[in-house]
Design an enzyme around this catalytic site. Structure first.
Site, PDB file in Angstrom:
ATOM      1  N   HIS A  48       0.860  -1.187   0.000  1.00  0.00           N
ATOM      2  CA  HIS A  48       0.000   0.000   0.000  1.00  0.00           C
ATOM      3  C   HIS A  48       0.897   1.237   0.000  1.00  0.00           C
ATOM      4  CE1 HIS A  48      -3.883  -2.087   1.600  1.00  0.00           C
ATOM      5  NE2 HIS A  48      -3.825  -2.075   0.287  1.00  0.00           N
ATOM      6  N   ASP A  50       1.135   4.073   1.453  1.00  0.00           N
ATOM      7  CA  ASP A  50       1.687   4.723   2.642  1.00  0.00           C
ATOM      8  C   ASP A  50       2.825   3.918   3.265  1.00  0.00           C
ATOM      9  OD1 ASP A  50      -0.406   2.932   3.125  1.00  0.00           O
ATOM     10  OD2 ASP A  50      -0.860   3.770   5.083  1.00  0.00           O
ATOM     11  N   HIS A  51       3.100   2.749   2.700  1.00  0.00           N
ATOM     12  CA  HIS A  51       4.209   1.930   3.212  1.00  0.00           C
ATOM     13  C   HIS A  51       5.323   1.727   2.185  1.00  0.00           C
ATOM     14  CE1 HIS A  51       2.226   0.659   7.008  1.00  0.00           C
ATOM     15  NE2 HIS A  51       1.189   1.115   6.338  1.00  0.00           N
ATOM     16  N   HIS A 126      -4.330  -8.495   6.662  1.00  0.00           N
ATOM     17  CA  HIS A 126      -4.715  -7.167   6.175  1.00  0.00           C
ATOM     18  C   HIS A 126      -5.460  -7.355   4.845  1.00  0.00           C
ATOM     19  CE1 HIS A 126      -4.633  -2.888   6.025  1.00  0.00           C
ATOM     20  NE2 HIS A 126      -3.690  -2.758   5.123  1.00  0.00           N
TER      21      HIS A 126
END
Lengths: 287, 287
Positions: A48, A50-51, A126
């Site tokens: 994702h 943001d990672h 997740h």
């Protein structure tokens, strides 16, 4: 920001490990004066933005800085294709080797190991394939009691064996037990990184007794259903995991931007697990 | 940073255009309070990281903000594959349409046009396929002289034609020339964006007389050979282009981080073209 970009720097026994690399990570690394040249291993939990949207730029910067050393990238299958495509569309390349370690196992596995440190995956629950990481120091050698070895006039040549725990036989035939010549080494430390993940107790045995657990806490209990739906945890759930695993300290982070007051997370977690702290930009934690 | 991340926001006749999108652009947009919802068109000059590694994160943020409107992306062929792959590896998608306009022409072409604005490519000479962009306002309607129309008691119904430049025939048969009823509209403005590029005069006719030219100036003349080798320009070369094109003002930027003192760029450009300015973080320029 896209969620809340995550990146952590772990300084462990001669290694600087970068864990996740959200957009802007390189700016933060400069701000907190992390030496780029000391980063040789980057661990990406999941793909994702943001990672990992900060990773292509960081690789470009390594190139600009004239890097020659290998860079090891650990992350979900697909990370190699994504990074190489981004380089290719820009007609760019790296003059240093990019070594991809693509992960696809759903059971814990050792992905890095040397004489001092071991890194294992912590399979997480997740929306996409995600791993946390368990960083374990190995046992250190015993500390030499300099006063004692001087008293027995022991030659340097024996120090190596003594530090490994062996007893010493003097020229006189006298046997000196190792305990008299050494100190216990500090306990090896264990750091568990768990982001992003829904509440999931299956990881508890793996992280049991860790010195520090970072666990995501995107929501508060008032949004527990939303947390479950989006594959995230509440602060109380992060604290439950910490409690069940009997870790020494808990660090929570990855808070949704919907909450203005971060202290609510600390209050919620603290009721379940008192040794809880908030992860904040630039926070340095000594374990 | 990977080079020096570039992004500009152009506010032109009801449009907010984003030009290039280096890593961290969304942080800057928030800092300078640009409304994300007003950005509908993003123009990417080329696929080097410092010009587009902020785009995937911005798209993710649009998604988080609940965007539903189309987002138009203009950029070199390959941009669609790169963006879609990054979404796919994260098992992500957008609930708003991403409309890709992939560019591959090496001659100038119109890539956007409506009643008020036209956008053309400016083919540039860089290490990869690169376009600058020429943003041209269209002629505005003439301004109504409210005092004059009141004096002649002209009904609102005629205003539209008068603003288009037509004369007015009163009920009495008297003809009032348009010049008496209107003011000249402001001249339509032209903004030329040229980054990244080696020194190249072929673009001069295209940008001739622009109100503002942004031209990259990565190096100083002392590094002219390095500039040529890497497909960049010196401050003096940027100023030469401005002079030859007879633009009104020149804005230079994209300075290499090797130079500590940015005023050297201004001095060098100013000797050739006095109306030169430095592009700086968050700088707002009125044309």
């Amino acid at each position: 920001m896209n969620g809340n970009p995550t990146s952590q720097v772990l300084d462990i026994r001669d290694h600087i490990f970068l864990i996740d690399c959200g957009e802007g990570t390189q700016v933060q690394l400069r701000k907190y004066r992390v030496k780029f040249s000391r980063i040789n291993h980057i661990f990406i939990s999941h793909l994702h933005g943001d990672h990992f949207f900060g990773l292509p730029g960081l690789i470009s910067t390594f190139q600009l800085l004239g890097r020659e050393k290998e860079l090891h990238l650990y992350g979900p299958e697909g990370i190699k294709e994504a990074i190489l495509l981004l380089l290719r569309v820009g007609n760019s390349w790296t003059s240093f080797p990019l070594v991809f370690h693509e992960l696809k196992e759903t059971e814990p596995e050792v992905i890095f190991e040397d004489a001092k440190v071991k890194v294992m995956t912590i399979p997480l629950k997740h929306r996409v394939y995600t791993n946390g990481f368990l960083f374990s120091e190995k046992h250190r050698e015993r500390g030499l009691n300099m006063e004692a070895v001087a008293r027995y006039r022991i030659d340097k040549a024996y120090f190596k064996n003594i530090k490994k725990g062996k007893d010493m036989v003097l020229g006189t035939g006298e046997k000196i037990p190792n305990a008299e010549l050494t100190f216990d080494p500090p306990d090896p430390k264990v750091y568990a990184y768990c982001s992003d993940t829904a509440y999931d107790e299956t990881k508890v045995p793996l992280i049991e007794g860790a010195d520090l657990l970072y666990h995501e806490a995107t929501f508060l209990t008032s949004e527990e259903q939303l947390a479950a739906k989006t594959g995230h945890s509440t602060a109380a759930q992060a604290a439950q995991i910490a409690k069940k695993a009997g870790v020494k300290r808990l660090l929570i982070g990855h808070f949704s931007t919907r909450y203005k007051d971060k202290t609510l997370f600390l209050e919620e977690a603290g009721e379940v697990f008192p040794a809880a702290e908030l992860a904040e930009d630039g926070k340095v934690i000594e374990v």
